[in-house]
Design an enzyme around this catalytic site. Structure first.
Site, mmCIF file in Angstrom:
data_model
loop_
_atom_site.group_PDB
_atom_site.id
_atom_site.type_symbol
_atom_site.label_atom_id
_atom_site.label_comp_id
_atom_site.label_asym_id
_atom_site.label_seq_id
_atom_site.Cartn_x
_atom_site.Cartn_y
_atom_site.Cartn_z
ATOM 1 N N SER A 1 -16.424 9.365 -20.510
ATOM 2 C CA SER A 1 -17.329 10.411 -20.046
ATOM 3 C C SER A 1 -18.428 9.868 -19.128
ATOM 4 C CB SER A 1 -17.896 11.137 -21.263
ATOM 5 O OG SER A 1 -18.460 12.358 -20.882
ATOM 6 N N ASP B 1 -15.412 12.449 -16.153
ATOM 7 C CA ASP B 1 -14.308 13.293 -16.619
ATOM 8 C C ASP B 1 -14.542 14.775 -16.313
ATOM 9 O OD1 ASP B 1 -16.330 13.301 -18.609
ATOM 10 O OD2 ASP B 1 -14.917 14.051 -20.087
HETATM 11 MG MG MG Z 1 -18.115 13.910 -19.756
#
Ligand code: MG
Length: 433
Positions: free
Chosen positions: A91, A228
């Site tokens: 992330s 992401d």
């Molecule tokens: Mg993320």
């Protein structure tokens, strides 16, 4: 074992905490059904995704390779095929990190299923006859159709806004193309799909290129994702990053104008968001911190929208994980309908806030004691720490998930009120730590 499930899957340093061997074994443990697998653009994602694919195939289930794909797209694929979804990403964490997010039917797996994965992992590899790997090329266009159903495409096509898109990760394969199809004039920045060009987290420090690109191109605004693309950050036409609470409040207003109902946010949510919900005829519902809780509550309560100030928004018409790509399209729609984002943002007045931390030897005991001694007027929530919502203020006292620390967060309409509630909370905390 060095790793464990955090608030969103597992994460750590690649090669130390997170290895292809771990990905192989965890994917094998997770594969009780077919599994689709995506990854962000980190170099370490390639060996990890191949290892995860091998883990799924050796279990005897089908692996659906999505290649580089945003987290919301992997969630969409898991919903469409009614299977598991595995996203190789850390992330917003730095490039040396990587990790795995586990999803099923459009949402992150529950704590109960995490436990099951751990148990099966502990039991060793399971083997079955593999039906073979499939690749699906139709997922991105189908997902784009879903996003288009959720925005006013005619309005956007008429306005044709100029937008700079700084993807720096998996969003590069979807967001610029989607916005172009909607009729935007798109300037792509950091849209290569090898590694990162800037650190993953879309914060002020990391978005200086986006800010100057928006100004030098004379764009209407700028959009940034994390690696992401479950997050979306917005820069206005002057190149200023919107305050995270204001950005969330703007979206809350839009979603409530579409449909009245419940709005889900976490206990760290600000007064601006609360007042926007209540001022627009919505009901404000708080959950523990973490998008998995927001999603769970949305599903349970049939809420119209859920979001956290980190730029993580869950839309009713989409998947049940934060969706930075749909958020990007929604901000385009918002601009086309309402005009300059700097003007819209200036209508919100940010309030004084306090964030403090207190060391403690025993977080659990300290919180138990504070629960008995913290006395402030207002509505009390105890789902994740203690949050008290009073007249013109809120206070949150919460144990850190990872450190031996109690955190105090507070926001109030005036500095005087903030000082008053903080000194009361401070006293209760000091007597307990
Ligand atoms: Mg993320």
């Amino acid at each position: 074992m060095e790793w464990m499930f955090g608030t969103s899957g597992i994460r750590g340093i690649y090669g130390k905490d997170i290895t292809p061997e771990l990905a192989l074994r965890l994917a094998n443990a997770f594969a009780e059904t077919d599994v689709c697998i995506g990854r962000d653009t980190r170099g370490s994602g390639v060996p990890l995704a191949f290892a995860a694919m091998s883990g799924v195939l050796s279990s005897g289930h089908d692996g659906i390779g999505l290649g580089i794909a945003p987290t919301p797209l992997v969630a969409f694929a898991s919903m469409k095929y009614g299977c598991g979804g595995l996203m190789v990403t850390a992330s917003h964490n730095p490039a040396e990190y990587n990790g795995l997010k586990f999803m099923r039917k459009g949402r992150e797996i529950s704590r109960a299923e995490e436990k099951r994965v751990l148990e099966r992992h502990g039991g060793g590899m399971g083997y079955g006859a593999s039906p073979g790997e499939r690749r699906r090329e139709d997922v991105i266009p189908e997902y784009m159709e879903l996003v288009k159903k959720n925005v006013d495409t005619e309005l956007i096509a008429k306005k044709k806004p100029k937008v700079v898109v700084d993807c720096n990760g998996a969003g590069a394969l979807v967001t610029p193309y989607l916005l172009r199809e909607l009729g935007c004039k798109v300037v792509s920045l950091n849209c290569e799909t090898r590694g990162f060009n800037r650190p993953s987290e879309p914060n002020k420090e990391n978005l200086s290129w986006l800010s100057s690109a928006v100004r030098s191109c004379g764009a209407d605004f700028g959009i940034a994702h994390d690696g992401d693309a479950d997050r979306c950050a917005i820069v206005d036409e002057r190149g200023e990053l919107l305050n995270a609470d204001v950005q969330l409040a703007l979206m809350v207003g839009e979603e409530l104008a579409r449909k009245k109902g419940k709005i889900i946010s976490s206990v760290e949510s600000s007064l601006i968001v609360k007042e926007t919900v209540e001022g627009n005829g919505g009901r404000f519902v708080l959950t523990p911190v973490g998008s998995v809780h927001v999603s769970e509550e949305m599903e349970k309560s049939g809420a119209v929208f859920g979001g956290e100030p980190a730029g993580e928004y869950v839309f009713r018409g989409g998947v049940l994980v934060p969706d930075g790509v749909m958020a990007a399209a929604k901000y385009v729609e918002l601009f086309c309908g309402k005009g300059k984002l700097s003007v819209l943002a200036s209508r919100f007045k940010t309030n004084p806030m306090a964030r403090e931390k207190f060391k403690t030897a025993d977080r659990v005991r300290a919180m138990e004691k504070i629960a008995g001694t913290l006395k402030l007027e207002g509505k009390r929530e105890t789902g994740d720490g203690i949050r008290i919502d009073g007249d013109g203020y809120w206070v949150l006292v919460r144990a850190s998930g990872t450190e031996s620390i109690i955190r105090l967060t507070a926001e109030a309409k005036t500095k005087e009120l903030l000082d008053k509630v903080c000194s009361k909370a401070r006293e209760a905390i000091r007597n307990a730590v």
